[in-house]
Design a protein around this motif. Structure first.
Motif, mmCIF file in Angstrom:
data_model
loop_
_atom_site.group_PDB
_atom_site.id
_atom_site.type_symbol
_atom_site.label_atom_id
_atom_site.label_comp_id
_atom_site.label_asym_id
_atom_site.label_seq_id
_atom_site.Cartn_x
_atom_site.Cartn_y
_atom_site.Cartn_z
ATOM 1 N N PHE A 189 -18.734 -10.216 -42.021
ATOM 2 C CA PHE A 189 -17.319 -10.232 -42.418
ATOM 3 C C PHE A 189 -17.158 -10.778 -43.840
ATOM 4 C CE2 PHE A 189 -13.052 -11.965 -42.704
ATOM 5 C CZ PHE A 189 -12.278 -10.986 -42.096
ATOM 6 N N GLU A 190 -17.819 -11.885 -44.123
ATOM 7 C CA GLU A 190 -17.654 -12.537 -45.421
ATOM 8 C C GLU A 190 -18.190 -11.684 -46.570
ATOM 9 O OE1 GLU A 190 -19.659 -16.170 -44.609
ATOM 10 O OE2 GLU A 190 -17.985 -17.030 -43.471
ATOM 11 N N LEU A 191 -19.325 -11.025 -46.363
ATOM 12 C CA LEU A 191 -19.873 -10.201 -47.439
ATOM 13 C C LEU A 191 -19.044 -8.938 -47.650
ATOM 14 C CD1 LEU A 191 -23.754 -10.505 -47.018
ATOM 15 C CD2 LEU A 191 -22.180 -11.877 -48.409
ATOM 16 N N ALA A 192 -18.502 -8.396 -46.571
ATOM 17 C CA ALA A 192 -17.604 -7.248 -46.724
ATOM 18 C C ALA A 192 -16.377 -7.645 -47.535
ATOM 19 C CB ALA A 192 -17.191 -6.708 -45.356
ATOM 20 N N CYS A 193 -15.826 -8.807 -47.247
ATOM 21 C CA CYS A 193 -14.668 -9.285 -48.005
ATOM 22 C C CYS A 193 -15.030 -9.547 -49.465
ATOM 23 C CB CYS A 193 -14.115 -10.559 -47.369
ATOM 24 S SG CYS A 193 -13.248 -10.299 -45.800
ATOM 25 N N ARG A 194 -16.191 -10.113 -49.708
ATOM 26 C CA ARG A 194 -16.623 -10.375 -51.081
ATOM 27 C C ARG A 194 -16.795 -9.069 -51.858
ATOM 28 N NH1 ARG A 194 -21.531 -14.542 -51.476
ATOM 29 N NH2 ARG A 194 -21.246 -13.983 -53.691
ATOM 30 N N ALA A 195 -17.365 -8.066 -51.211
ATOM 31 C CA ALA A 195 -17.545 -6.777 -51.882
ATOM 32 C C ALA A 195 -16.198 -6.207 -52.318
ATOM 33 C CB ALA A 195 -18.268 -5.805 -50.957
ATOM 34 N N ILE A 196 -15.203 -6.352 -51.446
ATOM 35 C CA ILE A 196 -13.858 -5.862 -51.770
ATOM 36 C C ILE A 196 -13.230 -6.717 -52.873
ATOM 37 C CG2 ILE A 196 -11.522 -5.571 -50.868
ATOM 38 C CD1 ILE A 196 -12.890 -4.993 -48.114
ATOM 39 N N ASP A 197 -13.279 -8.027 -52.699
ATOM 40 C CA ASP A 197 -12.633 -8.936 -53.645
ATOM 41 C C ASP A 197 -13.241 -8.840 -55.041
ATOM 42 O OD1 ASP A 197 -11.104 -9.763 -51.520
ATOM 43 O OD2 ASP A 197 -12.191 -11.646 -51.206
#
Length: 218
Positions: free
Chosen positions: A25-33
């Protein structure tokens, strides 16, 4: 990652601990952010839990990132010549590195995974299913550009095509999670990864699950 997001991830059925789910979840969010271009993907999806978590991160951030699911959606592949001896002893050896051969161990079917996605309220429009043996599917299709790739295929000959065909199209800064890194340099999937990449990535182990690691593409 807030408490509500962590609580949602805890409802998803995946192999591994809470840190493993949270990391996806966190890496997916980082990729987006961070604006890293590309879709998300998992190779070896089992129940579909990690792709669901990737999609949820996209929904939470209010964007649409397509999530690709690569799997036989039928049975696990038979080990190859470079896999661990106990696997080869118990399940036999498939000497054909370019074509998968099933062994009598069932994985999540396409029907089951779609049902799970519906239960978890993941829109079908966000998902792309690639059914077949990894080493055959990636040769036959045009691979997508990926910002996040999770690899959980276990075997040497299934690992090689992932890094041969998907990794080169990933932009600098993209995230890779390897669930098959193992605890020693002789782990077959780790050997396949390093050999195919041509270098040893600097990895960060998942807390409490040292066989899983992640890194960023240079």
């Amino acid at each position: 990652m807030n408490a509500a997001e962590r609580a949602w991830c805890d409802t998803i059925s995946v192999l591994g601990n809470q840190a493993n789910r949270d990391l996806t979840f966190e890496l997916a969010c980082r990729a987006i952010d961070e604006g890293i271009p590309g879709d998300f993907a998992e190779c070896g999806v089992m129940s579909g839990g990690h792709p669901a978590i990737m999609a949820k991160a996209s929904l939470v951030r209010g964007v649409t990132r397509i999530v690709h699911l690569y799997d036989s959606f039928d049975k696990f592949p038979q080990p190859g010549p470079d896999d661990v001896e106990v696997y080869k002893r118990d399940y036999g050896v498939n000497a054909d590195r370019l074509h998968g051969k099933p062994m009598n161990v069932i994985t999540g079917t396409l029907t089951q995974v779609r049902s799970n996605m519906e239960k978890w309220r993941i829109p079908d429009t966000m998902l792309r299913y690639h059914k077949g043996w990894i080493q055959e599917t990636l040769v036959a299709e045009q691979p997508p550009t990926l910002a996040l790739l999770r690899v959980d295929v276990d075997l040497y000959d299934s690992t090689v095509p992932v890094y041969k065909y998907l990794y080169p199209l990933m932009p600098s800064g993209a995230f890779i999670i390897s669930d098959d890194w193992g605890t020693s340099d002789v782990a077959p999937a780790r050997i396949a990864t390093v050999k195919t990449l041509g270098y040893t990535p600097t990895v960060t182990p998942v807390v409490g699950q040292e066989t899983s690691v992640w890194w960023r593409k240079p």
